[in-house]
Design a protein around this motif. Structure first.
Motif, short mmCIF file in Angstrom:
data_model
loop_
_atom_site.label_atom_id
_atom_site.label_comp_id
_atom_site.label_asym_id
_atom_site.label_seq_id
_atom_site.Cartn_x
_atom_site.Cartn_y
_atom_site.Cartn_z
N MET A 102 50.66 53.43 50.77
CA MET A 102 49.18 53.33 50.76
C MET A 102 48.83 51.92 50.23
SD MET A 102 46.44 55.73 48.79
CE MET A 102 47.11 55.41 47.16
N ASN A 103 47.91 51.23 50.90
CA ASN A 103 47.55 49.88 50.50
C ASN A 103 46.43 49.96 49.46
OD1 ASN A 103 47.44 47.20 50.31
ND2 ASN A 103 46.28 46.84 52.21
N ARG A 104 46.81 50.08 48.17
CA ARG A 104 45.80 50.25 47.12
C ARG A 104 45.09 48.94 46.86
NH1 ARG A 104 48.64 53.64 42.24
NH2 ARG A 104 49.35 55.44 43.43
N LYS A 105 43.80 49.02 46.59
CA LYS A 105 43.06 47.82 46.19
C LYS A 105 43.46 47.44 44.78
CE LYS A 105 38.89 48.29 49.01
NZ LYS A 105 37.40 48.23 48.98
N PRO A 106 43.55 46.14 44.51
CA PRO A 106 43.87 45.73 43.14
C PRO A 106 42.76 46.15 42.17
CG PRO A 106 43.22 43.83 44.46
CD PRO A 106 43.33 44.98 45.41
N LEU A 107 43.18 46.56 40.99
CA LEU A 107 42.23 46.99 39.95
C LEU A 107 41.79 45.77 39.16
CD1 LEU A 107 41.12 49.76 39.06
CD2 LEU A 107 42.89 49.78 37.28
N ILE A 108 40.51 45.44 39.25
CA ILE A 108 40.01 44.21 38.61
C ILE A 108 39.02 44.58 37.52
CG2 ILE A 108 38.70 42.08 38.95
CD1 ILE A 108 39.93 41.88 41.76
N GLY A 109 39.40 44.25 36.29
CA GLY A 109 38.56 44.56 35.13
C GLY A 109 37.38 43.62 35.02
N VAL A 110 36.22 44.19 34.68
CA VAL A 110 35.00 43.41 34.46
C VAL A 110 34.41 43.83 33.13
CG1 VAL A 110 32.81 42.66 35.46
CG2 VAL A 110 34.63 43.49 36.97
N PRO A 111 34.62 43.03 32.08
CA PRO A 111 34.07 43.41 30.76
C PRO A 111 32.54 43.46 30.78
CG PRO A 111 35.72 41.67 30.56
CD PRO A 111 35.41 41.80 32.01
N ALA A 112 32.00 44.47 30.09
CA ALA A 112 30.55 44.69 30.07
C ALA A 112 29.90 43.93 28.91
CB ALA A 112 30.26 46.18 29.93
N CYS A 113 28.59 43.83 29.00
CA CYS A 113 27.78 43.36 27.88
C CYS A 113 27.23 44.58 27.15
CB CYS A 113 26.59 42.52 28.38
SG CYS A 113 27.05 41.03 29.27
N VAL A 124 34.71 28.77 36.14
CA VAL A 124 33.69 27.81 36.58
C VAL A 124 32.40 28.07 35.82
CG1 VAL A 124 34.68 27.56 38.89
CG2 VAL A 124 32.94 29.29 38.50
N GLN A 125 31.66 26.97 35.55
CA GLN A 125 30.41 27.11 34.80
C GLN A 125 29.28 27.63 35.71
OE1 GLN A 125 29.47 26.06 31.10
NE2 GLN A 125 28.41 27.73 32.09
N TRP A 126 29.45 27.49 37.01
CA TRP A 126 28.37 27.91 37.92
C TRP A 126 28.58 29.36 38.38
CZ3 TRP A 126 32.09 24.19 39.29
CH2 TRP A 126 32.93 24.50 40.38
N HIS A 127 27.84 29.78 39.39
CA HIS A 127 27.82 31.19 39.79
C HIS A 127 28.25 31.38 41.24
CE1 HIS A 127 26.00 33.04 36.21
NE2 HIS A 127 25.57 31.80 36.01
N PRO A 128 29.55 31.46 41.47
CA PRO A 128 30.02 31.69 42.85
C PRO A 128 29.77 33.12 43.34
CG PRO A 128 31.88 31.65 41.32
CD PRO A 128 30.68 31.25 40.53
N GLU A 129 29.46 34.03 42.42
CA GLU A 129 29.21 35.41 42.83
C GLU A 129 27.86 35.56 43.54
OE1 GLU A 129 28.43 34.30 39.93
OE2 GLU A 129 26.56 35.26 39.35
N ARG A 176 38.22 35.03 47.34
CA ARG A 176 39.38 35.45 48.17
C ARG A 176 40.68 35.10 47.47
NH1 ARG A 176 36.73 33.59 52.56
NH2 ARG A 176 37.84 31.59 52.48
N ALA A 177 40.76 33.90 46.92
CA ALA A 177 41.99 33.47 46.25
C ALA A 177 42.26 34.32 45.02
CB ALA A 177 41.89 31.99 45.87
N PHE A 178 41.20 34.62 44.27
CA PHE A 178 41.32 35.49 43.09
C PHE A 178 41.79 36.88 43.52
CE2 PHE A 178 40.72 37.45 39.14
CZ PHE A 178 39.72 38.39 39.15
N GLY A 179 41.17 37.41 44.56
CA GLY A 179 41.53 38.74 45.04
C GLY A 179 42.95 38.80 45.57
N SER A 180 43.38 37.73 46.22
CA SER A 180 44.74 37.68 46.76
C SER A 180 45.77 37.68 45.64
CB SER A 180 44.89 36.42 47.62
OG SER A 180 46.22 36.24 48.02
N GLY A 185 33.92 40.50 47.75
CA GLY A 185 34.42 39.13 47.85
C GLY A 185 35.91 39.01 47.60
N ALA A 186 36.37 39.82 46.61
CA ALA A 186 37.79 39.74 46.22
C ALA A 186 38.60 40.89 46.79
CB ALA A 186 37.91 39.71 44.69
N GLY A 187 37.93 41.87 47.38
CA GLY A 187 38.64 43.02 47.94
C GLY A 187 39.30 43.90 46.89
N GLY A 188 38.71 43.90 45.69
CA GLY A 188 39.30 44.67 44.59
C GLY A 188 38.53 45.93 44.30
N MET A 189 39.12 46.73 43.40
CA MET A 189 38.45 47.92 42.86
C MET A 189 37.89 47.52 41.50
SD MET A 189 37.75 51.17 42.88
CE MET A 189 38.81 51.90 44.13
#
Ligand SMILES: N[C@@H](CCC(=O)NCCCC(=O)O)C(=O)O
Length: 253
Positions: free
Chosen positions: A1-12, A219-224, A238-242, A35-39
């Protein structure tokens, strides 16, 4: 099964009425998923209640987001903030050790705006608290009265470091135009960080971690922000997700 990578996003940590919440901006969640193809996995701002090695060890990537709050100055030996400055100590208590644990384990890392500043502080660097008041630096803040499309629209040029990761992701461009929504910025660059982009006024705008075994860029700017409209933003995600997918394959094999 091609699982999506688990990407942590810390909350405020944020009060909503009389109740504390843990919050993450929607555009960061979608940057991870689309954008990154992650979970995306939102990480609560629980600080020392979390075992950061355990958290980082379960992740395939870590995205540290922007936030209107400032890193507490005592974290980098800075002078006290101006009265009324918004801080988020619970977030600082979570992201700073988690960034270090993730880098130690080779977890791919992408830092954005406050996340870029947190990376610098986590590794021993310092911040200008009000860049616009430092002689020689421009005002890098957004016009909070303007529509969001203007706030996150093109603001200033940054020069990309020849031979760097961003230059490659930008298809060899020497400079790109980025958005700018920050009042703080890098003062002393932490040891182990390599400049990847610099604004015309000399402010560091992007870094990578020297010798990191995996993708480790901030990066200091906002690519998201509407990344699908900006080739460099899309390439960064994409590079981060890869890199996260590579770790997932290794971790789950
Ligand atoms: N508070 C810091 C960091 C600024 C920042 O992250 N701005 C973006 C906030 C909203 C969003 O997440 O898009 C500073 O002022 O330098």
């Amino acid at each position: 099964m091609n699982r999506k990578p688990l990407i942590g996003v810390p909350a405020c940590a944020r009060m909503m009425g009389e109740h504390p919440f843990h919050v993450v901006g929607d555009k960061y969640v979608r940057a991870v998923s689309d954008g990154a193809g992650g979970m995306p996995l939102l990480i609560p701002a629980l600080g020392t209640a979390l075992d950061m090695d355990e958290v980082a060890g379960r992740l395939d990537g870590l995205l540290v987001t922007g936030s209107p709050s400032n890193v507490e100055p005592h974290r980098y030996g800075g002078s006290p903030s101006e009265p009324g400055t918004l801080h988020d100590p619970e977030r600082d208590d979570t992201t700073l050790p988690l960034i270090r644990a993730a880098l130690e384990m080779g977890v791919p890392l992408l830092g954005i705006c406050r996340g870029f500043q947190e990376l610098n502080v986590a590794l021993g660097g310092t911040l200008h608290q009000r860049v616009h008041e430092v002689p020689g630096y421009a005002n890098h803040r957004e016009d909070k009265e303007a529509p969001l499309a203007v706030q996150y629209g093109p603001s200033h040029s940054v020069r990309l470091t020849p031979g760097g990761v961003l230059e490659k992701l930008a298809g060899g461009e020497a400079a790109v135009t980025v958005n700018s929504l920050h009042g703080q910025g890098v003062d002393r660059l932490a040891d182990g960080l390599i400049v990847e982009a610099m604004a015309e006024d000399g402010l560091v705008e992007a870094v990578r971690v020297a010798g990191a075994p995996a993708f480790a860029l901030a990066v200091q700017w906002h690519p998201e922000w509407r990344f699908w409209e900006n080739p460099l933003s899309a390439a960064i995600l994409r590079a981060f997700g890869s890199a996260a997918a590579d770790r997932a394959r290794r971790r789950l094999s």
